[in-house]
Write an enzyme that holds these catalytic residues in place. Structure first.
Site, PDB file in Angstrom:
ATOM      1  N   HIS A  24     -59.055 -97.411 -36.311  1.00 16.13           N
ATOM      2  CA  HIS A  24     -59.940 -96.725 -37.257  1.00 16.13           C
ATOM      3  C   HIS A  24     -60.615 -95.563 -36.546  1.00 16.13           C
ATOM      4  CE1 HIS A  24     -62.551 -99.491 -35.152  1.00 16.13           C
ATOM      5  NE2 HIS A  24     -63.642 -99.034 -35.743  1.00 16.13           N
ATOM      6  N   HIS A  78     -63.768 -94.731 -35.930  1.00 14.84           N
ATOM      7  CA  HIS A  78     -65.053 -94.795 -35.222  1.00 14.84           C
ATOM      8  C   HIS A  78     -64.864 -94.253 -33.803  1.00 14.84           C
ATOM      9  CE1 HIS A  78     -67.080 -98.019 -37.969  1.00 14.84           C
ATOM     10  NE2 HIS A  78     -67.287 -96.779 -38.382  1.00 14.84           N
ATOM     11  N   HIS A 133     -63.511-105.842 -26.868  1.00 17.60           N
ATOM     12  CA  HIS A 133     -64.580-105.183 -27.633  1.00 17.60           C
ATOM     13  C   HIS A 133     -65.884-105.947 -27.372  1.00 17.60           C
ATOM     14  CE1 HIS A 133     -66.510-103.111 -31.080  1.00 17.60           C
ATOM     15  NE2 HIS A 133     -65.546-102.212 -30.925  1.00 17.60           N
ATOM     16  N   ASP A 167     -65.781 -94.866 -30.774  1.00 15.54           N
ATOM     17  CA  ASP A 167     -65.376 -95.657 -29.599  1.00 15.54           C
ATOM     18  C   ASP A 167     -63.866 -95.885 -29.558  1.00 15.54           C
ATOM     19  OD1 ASP A 167     -66.120 -97.194 -31.881  1.00 15.54           O
ATOM     20  OD2 ASP A 167     -66.257 -99.044 -30.723  1.00 15.54           O
ATOM     21  N   HIS A 168     -63.170 -95.665 -30.670  1.00 15.35           N
ATOM     22  CA  HIS A 168     -61.717 -95.910 -30.708  1.00 15.35           C
ATOM     23  C   HIS A 168     -60.870 -94.632 -30.658  1.00 15.35           C
ATOM     24  CE1 HIS A 168     -62.286-100.243 -31.728  1.00 15.35           C
ATOM     25  NE2 HIS A 168     -63.472 -99.733 -32.023  1.00 15.35           N
ATOM     26  N   HIS A 185     -63.914-103.078 -42.529  1.00 13.85           N
ATOM     27  CA  HIS A 185     -64.877-102.610 -41.513  1.00 13.85           C
ATOM     28  C   HIS A 185     -65.692-101.424 -42.049  1.00 13.85           C
ATOM     29  CE1 HIS A 185     -66.458-102.175 -37.530  1.00 13.85           C
ATOM     30  NE2 HIS A 185     -65.865-101.032 -37.275  1.00 13.85           N
ATOM     31  N   ASP A 236     -61.980-103.964 -34.649  1.00  8.89           N
ATOM     32  CA  ASP A 236     -63.166-104.095 -35.501  1.00  8.89           C
ATOM     33  C   ASP A 236     -62.853-104.549 -36.937  1.00  8.89           C
ATOM     34  OD1 ASP A 236     -63.769-102.802 -33.192  1.00  8.89           O
ATOM     35  OD2 ASP A 236     -65.080-101.302 -34.091  1.00  8.89           O
TER      36      ASP A 236
HETATM   37 ZN   LIG Z   1     -65.492-100.429 -32.125  1.00 11.04          ZN
HETATM   38 ZN   LIG Z   2     -65.711 -99.693 -35.625  1.00 11.66          ZN
END
Ligand SMILES: [Zn+2]
Ligand SMILES: [Zn+2]
Length: 303
Positions: A64, A66, A269, A68-69, A140, A208
């Protein structure tokens, strides 16, 4: 010899990286494929620290959008560009990822020396002779995918039985491997007596998400289940917070592994709250599913 699938955890943190854990990224290597699942900030340095060449990456699976990814993508792609990356880079993701990455990576105006193909995927989206890739929708808050890599089971020659049969090596054995019966010097040899079927090998990536009805059927019978574990159920408001932030607890990860009849669970994670002290996370998962462990950056595992 069976070809091995190898995984290297390049980043195992949750939203905020720590000195010990980088943002999420996991590399799966099988034959000529180097499949990167998520690409958090700093992933290309993690490759270097692990003494791996990032330019060998063949496909990137994004769960996804976000930060951090995905924040590692622009840097990694820029390195590909100046390092003579000479193949098509395939990036897969959930609905909406194409528009997001086109803008995020400046694909409209930055000229690159190689082609990038972005595909929004669900179900079985890539199939080679000996493995395939699958995606399933998660929950999510924004479009999110879980992924599975499945190495197809193959028919293999039983070497012990072959020795006793005194059959010569060569094209006859190829036929046996294809499941065909053969005749040699007037005698019939049945494929089922001289071969065995090796089962599929499945590795699932569950980053996530909230618990949802798609999870267990999708990760069913995983040889290895890599699962996010952002919260501890047995902590103040742990379950409530996991739900609010649309994440899983270690207990839920254990339950998913158990219900799906997976063989091994690796938690990733990991929140900065549990960064150094993972024993409670691990104990919580293990209470439900014994064969659990917590990934550290640069851990590697073969399947
Ligand atoms: Zn994450
Ligand atoms: Zn996320």
């Amino acid at each position: 010899m069976t070809s091995k699938i190898k995984l290297v955890f390049l980043g195992t943190s949750a939203q905020i990286p720590t000195a010990r854990r980088n943002h999420p990224a996991t590399l799966l290597t099988y034959e000529g494929e180097n499949i990167l699942v998520d690409c958090g900030e700093g992933t290309q340095r993690q490759f270097r620290k692990a003494r791996l060449n990032p330019c060998k990456v063949t496909r990137i699976l994004i769960t996804h959008r976000h930060g951090d990814h995905v924040f590692g993508l622009p840097g990694l792609i820029s390195t590909f560009d100046v390092s003579g990356y000479n193949k098509i880079l395939y990036i897969y993701g959930p609905k909406g990822i194409k528009r997001f990455l086109e803008s995020f990576l400046g694909l409209d105006y930055v000229k690159r020396s190689f082609e990038i193909k972005i595909e929004e995927v669900s179900g079985r989206f890539f199939e080679a002779d000996d493995f395939y890739l699958e995606a399933e929708k998660m929950e999510h808050g924004i479009p999110t995918n879980a992924y599975a890599f499945v190495k197809k089971g193959q028919r293999r020659i039983d070497r012990e039985k072959l020795k006793k049969s005194k059959l010569p090596s060569g094209p006859l054995l190829k036929k046996l491997k294809e499941g065909k019966d053969i005749v040699y010097e007037g005698k019939k040899y049945l494929a089922k007596n001289l071969t065995y079927s090796e089962g599929d090998k499945k590795i699932s990536f569950m980053l996530d998400t909230l618990v949802n009805k798609n999870i267990v059927p999708f990760v069913k019978n995983s040889d290895l289940l890599i699962c996010e574990s952002s919260f501890l159920a047995d902590s103040e408001n742990g379950e409530k917070l996991a739900k609010e932030h649309m994440h899983l607890t270690a207990k839920q990860a254990g339950e998913i592994a158990k219900k799906s009849k997976s063989k091994k669970l690796i938690l990733t994670h990991i929140s900065q709250r549990y960064d150094k002290d993972i024993k409670n996370l691990l104990a919580e998962a293990k209470k439900v599913f014994k064969n659990s462990s917590v990934a550290e950056d640069f851990d590697s595992v073969g399947v």
